[in-house]
Each structure stands twice: as structure tokens, then as C-alpha cells.
Design a protein around this motif. Structure first.
Motif, PDB file in Angstrom:
ATOM      1  N   GLU B  45      29.245 -13.121  19.913  1.00  0.00           N
ATOM      2  CA  GLU B  45      30.727 -13.121  19.406  1.00  0.00           C
ATOM      3  C   GLU B  45      31.565 -14.431  19.909  1.00  0.00           C
ATOM      4  O   GLU B  45      32.432 -14.888  19.161  1.00  0.00           O
ATOM      5  CB  GLU B  45      31.680 -11.940  20.197  1.00  0.00           C
ATOM      6  CG  GLU B  45      31.918 -11.943  21.706  1.00  0.00           C
ATOM      7  CD  GLU B  45      30.710 -11.775  22.585  1.00  0.00           C
ATOM      8  OE1 GLU B  45      29.759 -11.808  22.432  1.00  0.00           O
ATOM      9  OE2 GLU B  45      31.280 -11.706  23.816  1.00  0.00           O
ATOM     10  N   ASN B  46      30.961 -15.187  20.817  1.00  0.00           N
ATOM     11  CA  ASN B  46      31.347 -16.703  21.056  1.00  0.00           C
ATOM     12  C   ASN B  46      30.649 -17.769  20.253  1.00  0.00           C
ATOM     13  O   ASN B  46      30.771 -18.825  20.706  1.00  0.00           O
ATOM     14  CB  ASN B  46      31.021 -17.019  22.441  1.00  0.00           C
ATOM     15  CG  ASN B  46      32.051 -16.068  23.220  1.00  0.00           C
ATOM     16  OD1 ASN B  46      33.138 -15.655  22.976  1.00  0.00           O
ATOM     17  ND2 ASN B  46      31.621 -15.423  24.230  1.00  0.00           N
ATOM     18  N   GLY B  47      29.531 -17.351  19.315  1.00  0.00           N
ATOM     19  CA  GLY B  47      28.732 -18.246  18.646  1.00  0.00           C
ATOM     20  C   GLY B  47      27.748 -18.802  19.577  1.00  0.00           C
ATOM     21  O   GLY B  47      26.653 -19.742  19.134  1.00  0.00           O
ATOM     22  N   THR B  48      27.238 -18.231  20.684  1.00  0.00           N
ATOM     23  CA  THR B  48      26.258 -18.853  21.372  1.00  0.00           C
ATOM     24  C   THR B  48      24.935 -18.276  20.712  1.00  0.00           C
ATOM     25  O   THR B  48      24.864 -17.247  20.326  1.00  0.00           O
ATOM     26  CB  THR B  48      26.302 -18.171  22.945  1.00  0.00           C
ATOM     27  OG1 THR B  48      27.722 -18.477  23.399  1.00  0.00           O
ATOM     28  CG2 THR B  48      25.090 -18.811  23.568  1.00  0.00           C
ATOM     29  N   GLN B  49      23.966 -19.060  20.822  1.00  0.00           N
ATOM     30  CA  GLN B  49      22.899 -18.971  19.827  1.00  0.00           C
ATOM     31  C   GLN B  49      21.592 -18.325  21.113  1.00  0.00           C
ATOM     32  O   GLN B  49      21.773 -18.979  22.277  1.00  0.00           O
ATOM     33  CB  GLN B  49      22.257 -19.996  19.281  1.00  0.00           C
ATOM     34  CG  GLN B  49      21.026 -19.884  18.401  1.00  0.00           C
ATOM     35  CD  GLN B  49      20.252 -21.164  18.057  1.00  0.00           C
ATOM     36  OE1 GLN B  49      19.683 -21.806  19.099  1.00  0.00           O
ATOM     37  NE2 GLN B  49      20.299 -21.788  16.728  1.00  0.00           N
ATOM     38  N   TYR B  50      20.763 -17.499  20.887  1.00  0.00           N
ATOM     39  CA  TYR B  50      19.465 -16.923  21.437  1.00  0.00           C
ATOM     40  C   TYR B  50      18.419 -16.977  20.789  1.00  0.00           C
ATOM     41  O   TYR B  50      18.654 -16.562  19.497  1.00  0.00           O
ATOM     42  CB  TYR B  50      19.917 -15.357  21.840  1.00  0.00           C
ATOM     43  CG  TYR B  50      21.249 -15.363  22.810  1.00  0.00           C
ATOM     44  CD1 TYR B  50      21.010 -15.121  24.287  1.00  0.00           C
ATOM     45  CD2 TYR B  50      22.321 -15.127  22.210  1.00  0.00           C
ATOM     46  CE1 TYR B  50      22.292 -14.814  25.006  1.00  0.00           C
ATOM     47  CE2 TYR B  50      23.543 -14.922  22.901  1.00  0.00           C
ATOM     48  CZ  TYR B  50      23.370 -14.798  24.377  1.00  0.00           C
ATOM     49  OH  TYR B  50      24.589 -14.835  25.058  1.00  0.00           O
ATOM     50  N   LEU B  51      17.395 -17.492  21.120  1.00  0.00           N
ATOM     51  CA  LEU B  51      16.122 -17.485  20.593  1.00  0.00           C
ATOM     52  C   LEU B  51      15.463 -16.107  20.698  1.00  0.00           C
ATOM     53  O   LEU B  51      15.341 -15.683  22.089  1.00  0.00           O
ATOM     54  CB  LEU B  51      15.109 -18.500  21.342  1.00  0.00           C
ATOM     55  CG  LEU B  51      13.704 -18.553  20.742  1.00  0.00           C
ATOM     56  CD1 LEU B  51      13.662 -18.827  19.174  1.00  0.00           C
ATOM     57  CD2 LEU B  51      12.962 -19.662  21.342  1.00  0.00           C
ATOM     58  N   ASP B  52      15.057 -15.399  19.723  1.00  0.00           N
ATOM     59  CA  ASP B  52      14.706 -13.967  19.823  1.00  0.00           C
ATOM     60  C   ASP B  52      13.213 -13.905  19.659  1.00  0.00           C
ATOM     61  O   ASP B  52      12.403 -14.121  18.924  1.00  0.00           O
ATOM     62  CB  ASP B  52      15.320 -13.298  18.387  1.00  0.00           C
ATOM     63  CG  ASP B  52      15.076 -12.118  18.343  1.00  0.00           C
ATOM     64  OD1 ASP B  52      14.284 -11.250  19.271  1.00  0.00           O
ATOM     65  OD2 ASP B  52      15.372 -11.204  17.591  1.00  0.00           O
ATOM     66  N   CYS B  53      12.795 -13.534  20.934  1.00  0.00           N
ATOM     67  CA  CYS B  53      11.361 -13.336  21.241  1.00  0.00           C
ATOM     68  C   CYS B  53      10.978 -11.803  21.161  1.00  0.00           C
ATOM     69  O   CYS B  53       9.994 -11.226  21.737  1.00  0.00           O
ATOM     70  CB  CYS B  53      10.790 -13.823  22.467  1.00  0.00           C
ATOM     71  SG  CYS B  53      11.148 -15.589  22.549  1.00  0.00           S
TER      72      CYS B  53
END
Lengths: 431, 431
Positions: B45-53
Motif C-alpha cells: 500500500e506504500n508502493g514498496t516493491q517485493y520480488l515474488d518467488c
């Protein structure tokens, strides 16, 4: 997307070659190829329009633009699974909670009515620590192994009745054990369940649940006698079991006066578990189980995660929310009351002229109606019941057209072999 | 659609109040709220990106525009049930048939991997007229009553083992009964199945099926020894049973070199039934069972219809077709081979430096990785296996990033309590 990829003959041949034949087609002698639909109308590959009296799943009308828009917008944004925190699932649960008695407040989202009923069975057994299930005769609760076991409609044709299943008489006051001349059929039918419980207990068996559609559909679109559910619930709870209302076919305002069909049994009556499905996503695979804090608590307490890969994902919930919005915006429950009353009136006029129509309810002309471009289906133990369950946007004019066609068919004596007996439940209004 | 309706704290509170607690959240100490995703990236919700494994379901990448477009276009046109003739279902079946051995040619479309496995069980039992099932230790085949019964991973924590279920040792050559130093572990593990069959038959029991994931996932991302499936199939068929390959997690090209993971056991090997699910609809509830003409024929011959309300509807099939198109267009199987090989190489370099890494495979830092904005999950009997199963568009740079983060965590000795043992299967390439 082009409307047709293959010519109809080729589609049919591919279907016969590639798809399990247990998956049957409507009107198998002359299958219809539908390429487009809108509202209560279906269109075949030649543009011929059919009035749809079958598709209860397409609740707010086929291809409703608001539903499509909601789905597309959410698909563009996110469709992760429900192990991630997301607003749609909780917002949708809250909207559904507002339609239900306060006690029913814990939700599990799944993909189909069958998944919902299987989970209800697991919840009931975990909470009660009992195994046995009481069901109504002719009931159908889904296509899964566990549900065929509790569906006399299926298990009679397959592996037979399990020792943990008990079958109560269908409380049908038109054809059943106790009829409308009985002073209190609700109590009398509830007592048949009490007798079953007593018999099971004498054998040392323990009841986990009474599983019932709020309006038995495959059983013949039966409207249950007043007082039946509260009394049965009392007996079942006294035996240590819970009351499961299967609203997969009957929920979401189809009865008009109420949002849930179990509410026809009185404002005070509340099941312990409710399952919902078909109309919920207007065709999208979306279903749900709702239960009490106590039952959900017992399920949590076993320490085992319940993970449903697609259940409650943001797209499914966005679609579910859009369906609720359309129902309110277009007053579809009001429409169900108005059009249902009118159709009932028209069919009662037909009944007055035609003794073969028992109780408003019916006349079996599945194929005959198809030839007039009206899709209807039959059901019930004797296949004598016309299932009338169109999309909820069905209009007064549509009702007139169906009634006129039935009348016309009757006058011409066509399709007499389909005219068996007769209990059409005008399923979408309060009787 | 706005990306956030409620503040995270409120969403979390509503979730706790409304959704069954058996439905767990990822990272329960600090749940992530994801509002948007694209490709292999998630955004909170804050725009933080996560790499999805983690999201093997979102096979061609989250929110792939071609999949969304195909869904929207079909939703606007028609989403009737599969009792009406339609091109999408037959076209999709034909496309899937082209990926499979010729013998596997009859399709049943359903909504979830669980529905597919339950139907496979019904097909096997109807065809063989036998009841018993052999499964691998630690296996998980779904959340339904019938599937918990055949999932040691679940039934050990719940109601225990049924008399019709037989559990064979997991053919894990890293930790199991026979290891890589064994001259022929495939044969040795197949013989354990033969012993089980003999024992069951001595008790008068009859085998309907051997049920197995083509790469046991919950069992610890195990790669099966060469020759195991063909030999087991020989034994099971000789006992009157059929071979069911559960490809719900492993299918659709994730192994890179082949479309189906069972094909790793040799070009000549063909199961009798294959179930598929998770990646099939890129998040949309879409699953399938494919089998032989003989098995489908026996199911048809019981005379009972199989109707799945949403299964094989035009929208689900349009989505399935779009997923296949994207896989081809973007050469995602080729990508899986290239990126998988690279990641394997990087992790082998790590292994050389860190004795705790057993076999390339692993290091358990679920929470640790999350803090670096990489979502990974662990599994296996000792929760010691990092499940590495990202969307198929995962890039070489993503592989470098994951490897670097693991290396960094190792150097700093952080999260040692999560470092148990070690068998990460780099699940998406041919080992």
C-alpha cells in the motif's frame, strides 16, 4: 474475440471427441450453440434469440457490464491469493454479513458450491466430533465424493447409502407423506427427522449435522411447510448436531421478499452454517461458507491451516461486490416479487383451464419450449417439475411470453409425452 | 478501482473478525498488504516493491495484459455453463491435448486442483471398481474431505489414516531410505510400492490407484529418481489400479525442458490420469482432469451425469487459452531453463562456501528474505526447504538478486534459527 471459431457441426464433433461424455449437453438431440448473451437473452451462432429461464447462475443478467468492468479493473491491478492481506475479501465479507443473522459472521471463501458444502461437512464434524449426516430424500449437494455420499439423488444410482447417512422424507405437502390437508405438516415432517435421530442413536451413531437446501431443488422445487426448520433444528441440536442450510441455488434474493430462502421459515430461525454459490459471482467461480464463531473456533483449534488457492482472491471478491451493487441498484429483489407474482397469476389462470396442472406448478415441455426459443428445464423425482429460475432481470413481458407459449403448447396437445405431472415452483418469489 | 479502501490496520482487524482463522496470512507476525502486482513484482500500500518467488499460480506473470484482455472480451460476450455447446472448451481441450501423450485425450474441466483430484479419485474407482489408494509419505493432494484422506501431510494432524489408504516412502534420494549412493534408487523405491501392494492384497484389499505429484512439493520439492514412475506404474497396473499424476503444482512448463513434470521420467512413460490446476488460469479458478478413453468410458457407463456449474465455461477457457498463448509468445519455458540454470549455478557457488547448504537446495529464511522485499516460502517435512517457484517471467537479474540476498544473510549470520536443513528445489528447471 470472434463469436464463432468453428462451425457448429465441428464444435459438436470436437466436443464428442475431447470432453467426457458424462458432461452432458442441454437438449442433446439438438444441442444449442450459444455464442452471446445479455440480460435474460441468449443468442446462437445464427443470431437467433432465446429467452433464458434456466440460468439462475447469471443472477443479475448475462454479461452485466458493471460486473465485467469490476472484474477487468481488478484483474489489471491484482489477483494474488488470500494469504496476502487485501481489502476486497474483508469488504465483501462485511457486505454479506449485513444480509445474514448476526450469529453468522465468520466467512470462508471457496470456488464452487461443492467446495462450500464439503467444507461445511468438515466444519460440522470438527465442531460436533460426530460423523453422521441427515439429509432429505432426493437431495443433491454436489459432485464431490463426500457430497455424493449425502445426495440420495446421486448415491442411489451409484455406490449406495453409507452407514453414516440417514435419509428423511422430503417435506413435500403436494405429493409427500403429509399434505396440505394435514393440520400441521411442519411439525409432522420434523417428527420424521426426530424418529431418524432416535433410530440412529439406538444404533450408537452420532449426528454431526442436518444438511438441507432451504428450498429443495432437485427434489422438485419444494416449498417447505411452516415451522419445519426451527423444529428440526431443535431436534438436531439436542442430538449434538448442527443445522446446515445449503443456499447454493436459493440464496441472493431469488425469493424476493428475503435475501436468503431459510428466512422464509421465520425471522428468528438461524442455521449454524450456510453455504452459498451459484448466483454469487454471476458465472464466475465464487462460493462461500458462513458460520458462527463457535464452529469456526473449533475448526481453527485443530491447528491445521485451510488454504484454498483461488478462494477469496481480489478478482472473485470484486465480482461478488459488483453483483451485490447491481442487485441493489436495479432493485432485482423487487423485480423478483413483481414479475414472480405476475407469472404466478398467469400460470394460475392456465391451471384453471388445464386439470393436468396440479398446483400452479408445471408442465413438462423442455424440448417443446426450446422450439419456441425459450430455454426451460425439468427436475424433481419424476422429472415432472419445470424449473423456472431465470436471471433476476426477467421482465413482466417475458413472463407473459412464457405463459402464452405454455398455453399454446397445451392447446395444440404437442409434447404430451413430456407432460407428466406438475409442480413448477415459481422459484423466484415468495409463495 | 482505488488501490486501497481501508487503512492496513483496519483491514487486518476486519480480517481477524470476519475470515476464518484457519485461513492463514503469509508472514503472520507482520502481514503484507499487497494492492498491485505486475510480472514478478508485488507492491504494497506504500508502493514498496517485493520480488515474488512464491506465486507459482501467476504463471505468466501477475496481471498479464493479454490474459486480462482475453477475460474481459469473453466476459462481455458470454459466460454460460458447459451444457451449452461452445467453441472455447473444445479449442482449449485440443490445445492441451497437443502437450500430452496421445492416450490422454478426454478432458473434464473443473474449478480447482482439489476438485480435479477428487474427480480423479472417482474416475479411478469407477474404472477399477477398487477402493484403495497408495500415496507418498508427506503428500498433499487438496483440502476436500476425500483428499485429506489421501494426504499424509494433513491426515496425520487430523483424523488419522483410513484403512483404504497405503503410504509409500517418499523417494527422496537426499534424505530418504535409499540415497544417491544406491546403485538403482528408482527400482528400490518402486519395490517399496510393490511391497505395499502385496501387503494390502494379503489383507484382501484392492488397489484403485497410485496417486502422486510428479515432483512431490509439500514433501520437500523432491526430484524423483530415474525409472521410478514406469516401474511403479507397472506394479500398480498389475494389481488392477491406475496411475494418477498430480500436476497441479508442477505442470505447464515449469520444469522448462518439458511441458509436464511426469515427462522427466521418460518420453515413453504415460500416466492413466493427469490432474492440473494452479498455473492454468494465472489466478483464475480453472483446473482440469485428463484421462484415457477407457477410463472416461467407464465413468460415462455408470449413467450418471457429471455437472460442474462453472467448470469449462467460456471465460475460464478463454483465460486458459491466453495463458498458453503467452507462454509460447514469450518463450517462458526457454526462460525457465535459462534463468533456472543461472540461479542453480549461483546457489551452487553459495553451497561451496556454506556447508549448511546440503545440495544446492536451500536455506530457510522466510522472514529474513521478506525483510529484503523478497517473498519466499519454506516447506517439506522439516520445513527446511525453500520453495522457489516464481512467476515464469522471473529474470536473470532477479536470480542474481535472490542469490546475493541469501549470501548476504548467510554472511551476517542472521536468521540462523530459520536455517534448518537444506533442499531448495530450483523447481522451475530440469535438474
Amino acid at each position: 474475440m470472434s463469436q464463432e471459431m468453428f462451425q457448429k457441426e465441428r464444435t459438436l464433433k470436437m466436443r464428442e471427441r475431447l470432453i467426457g461424455q458424462s458432461c452432458r449437453l442441454f437438449f442433446p438431440q439438438d444441442p444449442v450453440k450459444i455464442v452471446r448473451a445479455r440480460g435474460q437473452y441468449l443468442y446462437d451462432e445464427n443470431g437467433t434469440q432465446y429467452l433464458d429461464c434456466i440460468s439462475n447462475v447469471h443472477h443479475v443478467g448475462h454479461c452485466h457490464p458493471l460486473v465485467t468492468q469490476a472484474a477487468s479493473a481488478q484483474m489489471e491491478l491484482l489477483n494474488a491469493n488470500a494469504r496476502f492481506l487485501h481489502d476486497n475479501i474483508v469488504h465483501y465479507a462485511e457486505r454479506l454479513a449485513a444480509t445474514l443473522p448476526k450469529k453468522l459472521c465468520i466467512f470462508y471463501f471457496v470456488n464452487s458450491g461443492s467446495e462450500a458444502n464439503d467444507l461445511a461437512l468438515r466444519l460440522a464434524r470438527q465442531y460436533t466430533r460426530n460423523e453422521d449426516v441427515i439429509v432429505l430424500d432426493h437431495a443433491y449437494h454436489g459432485h464431490l465424493t463426500s457430497l455424493i455420499d449425502i445426495s440420495p439423488y446421486k448415491f442411489r444410482k451409484l455406490e449406495g447409502q453409507k452407514e453414516w447417512v440417514h435419509v428423511a422424507p422430503l417435506p413435500d405437502t403436494y405429493r409427500g407423506l403429509y399434505r396440505r390437508d394435514h393440520p400441521n405438516p411442519g411439525q409432522a415432517y420434523a417428527d420424521t427427522v426426530k424418529d431418524l435421530i432416535d433410530e440412529a442413536q439406538r444404533k450408537g451413531r452420532k449426528i454431526s449435522s442436518f444438511f438441507v437446501e432451504s428450498l429443495p431443488s432437485v427434489g422438485g422445487q419444494v416449498i417447505l411447510p411452516s415451522g419445519y426448520f426451527p423444529k428440526v433444528a431443535e431436534y438436531v441440536r439436542a442430538a449434538g448436531g448442527v443445522f446446515v442450510a445449503d443456499e447454493v441455488q436459493t440464496g441472493f434474493g431469488r425469493v424476493g421478499s428475503h435475501f436468503w430462502a431459510f428466512q422464509l421459515q421465520g425471522e428468528d430461525f438461524c442455521p449454524d452454517i450456510v453455504t452459498m454459490g451459484k448466483p454469487m459471482g454471476n458465472g464466475h467461480p465464487l462460493s462461500c461458507v458462513v458460520t458462527t464463531e463457535e464452529i469456526a473456533g473449533a475448526f481453527t483449534a485443530n491447528g491445521v491451516e485451510y488454504f484454498n488457492t483461488f478462494g477469496g482472491n481480489p478478482v472473485s471478491c470484486a465480482i461478488g461486490l459488483a453483483v451485490l451493487d447491481v442487485m441493489e441498484k436495479e432493485d432485482l429483489r423487487g423485480n423478483a416479487v413483481r414479475v414472480g407474482n405476475h407469472l404466478k397469476e398467469l400460470l394460475k389462470q392456465l391451471q384453471a383451464k388445464h386439470p393436468i396442472i396440479g398446483d400452479v406448478r408445471g408442465v413438462g415441455l423442455f424440448v417443446g419450449m426450446l422450439s419456441q426459443h425459450i430455454c426451460l428445464s425439468t427436475d424433481g423425482p419424476w422429472n415432472s417439475v419445470i424449473k423456472f429460475k431465470p436471471p433476476m432481470c426477467f421482465s413482466l413481458e417475458d413472463a407473459e411470453r412464457v405463459s402464452a407459449e405454455i398455453s399454446h403448447k397445451k392447446r395444440n396437445g404437442i409434447q404430451q409425452r413430456f407432460v407428466k405431472v406438475i409442480t413448477v415452483l415459481l422459484y423466484f418469489y415468495r409463495i
